[in-house]
Design a protein around this motif. Structure first.
Motif, PDB file in Angstrom:
ATOM      1  N   LYS A 180      -6.720  -5.701   4.710  1.00  0.00           N
ATOM      2  CA  LYS A 180      -5.504  -6.338   5.009  1.00  0.00           C
ATOM      3  C   LYS A 180      -4.374  -5.812   5.281  1.00  0.00           C
ATOM      4  O   LYS A 180      -3.837  -6.253   6.302  1.00  0.00           O
ATOM      5  N   LEU A 181      -3.831  -4.579   4.305  1.00  0.00           N
ATOM      6  CA  LEU A 181      -2.880  -3.952   4.716  1.00  0.00           C
ATOM      7  C   LEU A 181      -2.992  -3.158   5.981  1.00  0.00           C
ATOM      8  O   LEU A 181      -1.979  -2.944   6.765  1.00  0.00           O
ATOM      9  N   LYS A 182      -3.879  -2.772   6.172  1.00  0.00           N
ATOM     10  CA  LYS A 182      -4.430  -1.839   7.564  1.00  0.00           C
ATOM     11  C   LYS A 182      -4.173  -2.862   8.737  1.00  0.00           C
ATOM     12  O   LYS A 182      -3.465  -2.415   9.893  1.00  0.00           O
ATOM     13  N   LEU A 184      -2.270  -5.514   8.631  1.00  0.00           N
ATOM     14  CA  LEU A 184      -0.765  -5.857   8.926  1.00  0.00           C
ATOM     15  C   LEU A 184      -0.092  -4.889   9.625  1.00  0.00           C
ATOM     16  O   LEU A 184       0.842  -5.140  10.285  1.00  0.00           O
ATOM     17  N   ILE A 185      -0.400  -3.564   9.053  1.00  0.00           N
ATOM     18  CA  ILE A 185       0.299  -2.485   9.767  1.00  0.00           C
ATOM     19  C   ILE A 185       0.000  -2.670  11.284  1.00  0.00           C
ATOM     20  O   ILE A 185       1.136  -2.298  12.272  1.00  0.00           O
ATOM     21  N   GLU A 186      -1.245  -3.136  11.818  1.00  0.00           N
ATOM     22  CA  GLU A 186      -1.449  -2.710  13.248  1.00  0.00           C
ATOM     23  C   GLU A 186      -1.039  -4.231  13.852  1.00  0.00           C
ATOM     24  O   GLU A 186      -0.536  -3.926  15.156  1.00  0.00           O
ATOM     25  N   ASN A 187      -1.104  -5.344  13.349  1.00  0.00           N
ATOM     26  CA  ASN A 187      -0.830  -6.635  14.072  1.00  0.00           C
ATOM     27  C   ASN A 187       0.120  -7.553  13.776  1.00  0.00           C
ATOM     28  O   ASN A 187       0.248  -8.495  14.402  1.00  0.00           O
ATOM     29  N   ALA A 188       0.806  -7.151  12.432  1.00  0.00           N
ATOM     30  CA  ALA A 188       1.754  -8.343  11.903  1.00  0.00           C
ATOM     31  C   ALA A 188       2.835  -8.432  12.801  1.00  0.00           C
ATOM     32  O   ALA A 188       3.492  -7.435  13.455  1.00  0.00           O
ATOM     33  N   ASP A 189       3.598  -9.653  12.710  1.00  0.00           N
ATOM     34  CA  ASP A 189       4.894  -9.612  13.284  1.00  0.00           C
ATOM     35  C   ASP A 189       6.124  -8.890  12.328  1.00  0.00           C
ATOM     36  O   ASP A 189       6.051  -9.098  11.103  1.00  0.00           O
ATOM     37  N   THR A 190       6.690  -8.169  13.008  1.00  0.00           N
ATOM     38  CA  THR A 190       7.658  -7.397  12.244  1.00  0.00           C
ATOM     39  C   THR A 190       8.610  -8.378  11.413  1.00  0.00           C
ATOM     40  O   THR A 190       9.150  -8.018  10.474  1.00  0.00           O
ATOM     41  N   ALA A 191       8.892  -9.551  11.885  1.00  0.00           N
ATOM     42  CA  ALA A 191       9.804 -10.483  11.225  1.00  0.00           C
ATOM     43  C   ALA A 191       9.210 -10.942   9.725  1.00  0.00           C
ATOM     44  O   ALA A 191       9.907 -11.359   8.978  1.00  0.00           O
ATOM     45  N   THR A 192       7.914 -10.822   9.748  1.00  0.00           N
ATOM     46  CA  THR A 192       7.332 -11.588   8.486  1.00  0.00           C
ATOM     47  C   THR A 192       6.492 -10.552   7.933  1.00  0.00           C
ATOM     48  O   THR A 192       5.917 -10.732   6.624  1.00  0.00           O
ATOM     49  N   MET A 193       6.314  -9.312   8.445  1.00  0.00           N
ATOM     50  CA  MET A 193       5.499  -8.356   7.911  1.00  0.00           C
ATOM     51  C   MET A 193       5.781  -8.210   6.226  1.00  0.00           C
ATOM     52  O   MET A 193       5.122  -7.760   5.537  1.00  0.00           O
ATOM     53  N   TYR A 194       7.016  -7.946   5.990  1.00  0.00           N
ATOM     54  CA  TYR A 194       7.691  -7.096   4.936  1.00  0.00           C
ATOM     55  C   TYR A 194       7.185  -8.204   3.592  1.00  0.00           C
ATOM     56  O   TYR A 194       6.757  -7.833   2.629  1.00  0.00           O
ATOM     57  N   ARG A 228       2.437   4.630   4.981  1.00  0.00           N
ATOM     58  CA  ARG A 228       2.339   4.517   6.263  1.00  0.00           C
ATOM     59  C   ARG A 228       3.276   3.241   6.891  1.00  0.00           C
ATOM     60  O   ARG A 228       3.957   3.082   7.848  1.00  0.00           O
ATOM     61  N   PHE A 229       2.944   2.161   6.153  1.00  0.00           N
ATOM     62  CA  PHE A 229       3.606   0.963   6.424  1.00  0.00           C
ATOM     63  C   PHE A 229       5.344   0.986   6.454  1.00  0.00           C
ATOM     64  O   PHE A 229       6.123   0.806   7.193  1.00  0.00           O
TER      65      PHE A 229
END
Length: 636
Positions: A180-182, A184-194, A228-229
């Motif tokens: 899931k972390l991988k 998140l790094i590849e596909n998540a929206d930067t506004a909500t990823m944190y 990496r995140f």
């Protein structure tokens, strides 16, 4: 000493300790690691850190198996029965993972008490004449105890199996978080990823431990993607910066604690605390900014190396002590190998040797403890040396056991003889015989245990029966009887010196003897001495053989009649009748033989010899018949 079936300790319990022992072995030469897919030599600092990481992986699994202990009471004052009741209550009223210390306390107290009981039973058995190899003892309380202990181990096995299953499930959960972390790094929206990232971190920390084989790999993979995140998060993020700052502060605190541990005198405590610091560094504190990462890690690694080096110096010193212990143990092994049992010929000899060997065993164990890797070789040598002694001992006792049947046969013969004499009134002869029998009994070795008590009771009863009678009659001897004894003893002394007596004088002596009175039973041996003197006197007379024989016979029979000894008179008559029958058979046989010489002349030497022997037997027959006639006339 533990029973054989307790030597196989539960796999799940020992597995942790074995792994812990393995991690204490430091590979100090030619160690290698993979770094960015290229193999390079590991320096001392990396080696120290790797050792810590190994031990953390082991401790993670160990913590999963850790048992929550309840308070342990003093079981030493409880009886065996009370200990069994306590064990039953402990199993029934507590979770299986919380009672290890209680069970161990009960086991220790039970084994100590039962061992003492067993030793006392064996000592009593040996004291009663039993053979060590035949000793057996069983107890219902021991059987119930073994059953409860078996149930405890069964429940613990089930508990550990469930833990293993749980760790496998935890591994799957952690791998899922990494994926899931991988993603998140590849596909998540930067506004909500944190926010999503923090949620994954919390999930990761909430997952329980995994096995040591997967601990470091899963953590390194997760930590790699965490860094990496942060590194790939290009936008300015106040939350990230605050995290970096907080993490840096926490890691600096950990470095300070690690540096302080280098001064700790208790190296084992220091190493344990260092493990905990590394665990917090890895699992509880996130990454710092790139500009500080290498610096803080170098400082932490340097502090780790100081403790690592100090610990290895301690181990080197321990190895030196281990060598001293090994040498002491090998001295004992040599003594055992050189111990000579060739002169052991008896049970007592072997009991002395067993005591000496037991002292050597205690000397071996008292020399000190060794880690498994050091102890196994010398332990095998020790076992081989004791096995050599035990083999010789077992051969002796097997032979001893086979000889016990022969001993049983000998003792049964003595019992039968003692029982045949227990009612005898020939006090002097029987007393001497029974004393000899008792002496012979003591010289005979052990018999099979199942017969020893019964045959001893029979033998003792026969001897006691006779000697009780002997002392009773001896104590009842009155003054008049004693006077007869003394008078006849004096008379015997006077006739011993008699020279060439006449027939009339001998008859006078016989009459005087009779007139002195009857001897008590315990002094009848004097009658035998008198008869021997009279027989010798008759033998010196110039009388024919028949007359001398009759004089001797009538003297004996008259003496028995005077003493009213009916039993011996009956025996004498039976003896005379038996002799008459024997002589008649001899005459018949010789007369039959004459039939083979019907054609021989009367002056044939063989014929003459046979006829002569027939005549002699007829003369003997006439004497025996006269004796029978004489004894039959006696009224008794």
């Amino acid at each position: 000493m533990l029973e054989n079936n307790e030597e196989n300790v539960e796999k799940t319990e020992n597995k942790i300790e074995e792994v812990t022992n393995e991690t204490s072995k430091v590979e100090t030469e030619n160690s290698k690691i993979n770094l960015e897919e290229s193999e390079v030599k590991v320096d001392d600092t990396i080696e120290a850190v790797e050792e810590i990481e190994k031990s953390i992986a082991v401790d993670a699994e160990k913590d999963a198996h850790k048992e929550e202990e309840t308070a342990v009471v003093d079981y030493s004052k409880l009886s065996l029965e009370e200990l069994v009741v306590e064990l039953k209550k402990t199993l029934a009223n507590n979770p299986i993972q919380k009672i290890k210390s209680q069970v161990e306390g009960i086991k220790s107290a039970f084994n100590q008490q039962f061992g003492t009981l067993l030793a006392n039973k064996k000592a009593a058995f040996l004291e009663a004449g039993g053979n060590s190899i035949d000793f057996q003892f069983s107890s219902p309380v021991k059987s119930e105890y073994n059953s409860l202990l078996s149930e405890y181990k069964k429940q613990r096995d089930a508990y550990y199996n469930d833990l293993e299953k749980q760790m496998s499930e935890n591994l799957e959960k952690k791998l899922s978080v990494i994926e899931k972390l991988k993603d998140l790094i590849e596909n998540a929206d930067t506004a909500t990823m944190y926010k999503s990232f923090k949620g994954l971190q919390d999930t990761w920390r909430s997952i329980g431990p995994v096995s040591k084989n997967h601990y470091n790999d899963t953590w390194k993979t997760f930590h790699h993607h965490v860094e990496r995140f942060y590194d790939l998060l290009h936008l300015s993020n106040d939350f990230r910066d605050l995290d970096f700052k907080h993490n840096l502060e926490e890691k600096i605190k950990i470095i300070a604690k690690a540096e302080a541990l280098a001064e700790e005198a208790d190296i084992n405590l220091a190493f344990k605390e260092l493990q905990e610091l590394h665990k917090i560094w890895k699992e509880d504190i996130g990454p710092v900014s790139q500009e500080h990462r290498e610096d803080v890690w170098k400082k932490f690694s340097a502090a780790t190396k100081k403790i690592h080096d100090k610990r290895h110096d301690h181990f080197r010193e321990m190895r030196s002590k281990h060598q001293e212990i090994i040498e002491k143990k090998l001295v004992v092994v040599t003594k055992l190998n050189d111990y000579d049992t060739s002169n052991n010929k008896s049970h007592n000899d072997w009991q002395k040797s067993i005591k000496i060997v037991e002292e050597l065993r205690q000397e071996y164990f008292s020399a000190g403890k060794l880690p498994y890797s050091k102890s196994e070789e010398v332990w095998q040598k020790f076992k081989a040396a004791t096995k050599k002694f035990n083999s010789a001992k077992n051969i002796f006792y097997k032979q001893e056991k086979s000889g016990q049947q022969e001993n049983l046969k000998k003792k049964m013969e003595l019992i039968e003889l003692a029982e045949s004499l227990k009612d005898s009134e020939d006090w002097e002869t029987t007393t001497n015989t029974l004393k000899r029998i008792q002496s012979d009994w003591k010289k005979i070795g052990h018999v099979p245990r199942k017969f020893s008590d019964d045959i001893w009771k029979r033998f003792k009863a026969a001897c006691n029966h006779y000697f009780d009678r002997f002392h009773e009659q001896k104590n009842s001897l009155n003054k008049e009887q004693q006077a007869v004894v003394e008078t006849k003893k004096e008379f015997l002394e006077t006739i011993k010196e008699l020279k060439d007596p006449t027939k009339d004088k001998i008859i006078e002596i016989i009459n005087d003897w009779r007139s002195m009175g009857s001897l008590p039973r315990n002094s009848r041996h004097l009658e035998g001495k008198f008869n021997k003197l009279i027989d010798r006197a008759f033998g010196g007379l110039s009388l024919d053989k028949k007359e001398i024989s009759m004089l001797k016979f009538t003297n004996i029979v008259d003496g028995l009649a005077a003493d009213n000894d009916v039993r011996k008179l009956d025996s004498e008559q039976m003896f005379v009748r038996k002799k008459i029958d024997e002589v008649i058979r001899e005459i018949q046989q010789l007369e039959n033989n004459l039939g083979f010489f019907s054609n021989a002349k009367d002056d044939n030497p063989l014929v003459l010899n046979v006829k002569k022997r027939v005549a002699e037997f007829k003369e003997d027959l006439a004497v025996w018949k006269e004796k029978l006639s004489y004894i039959k006339k006696i009224d008794y």
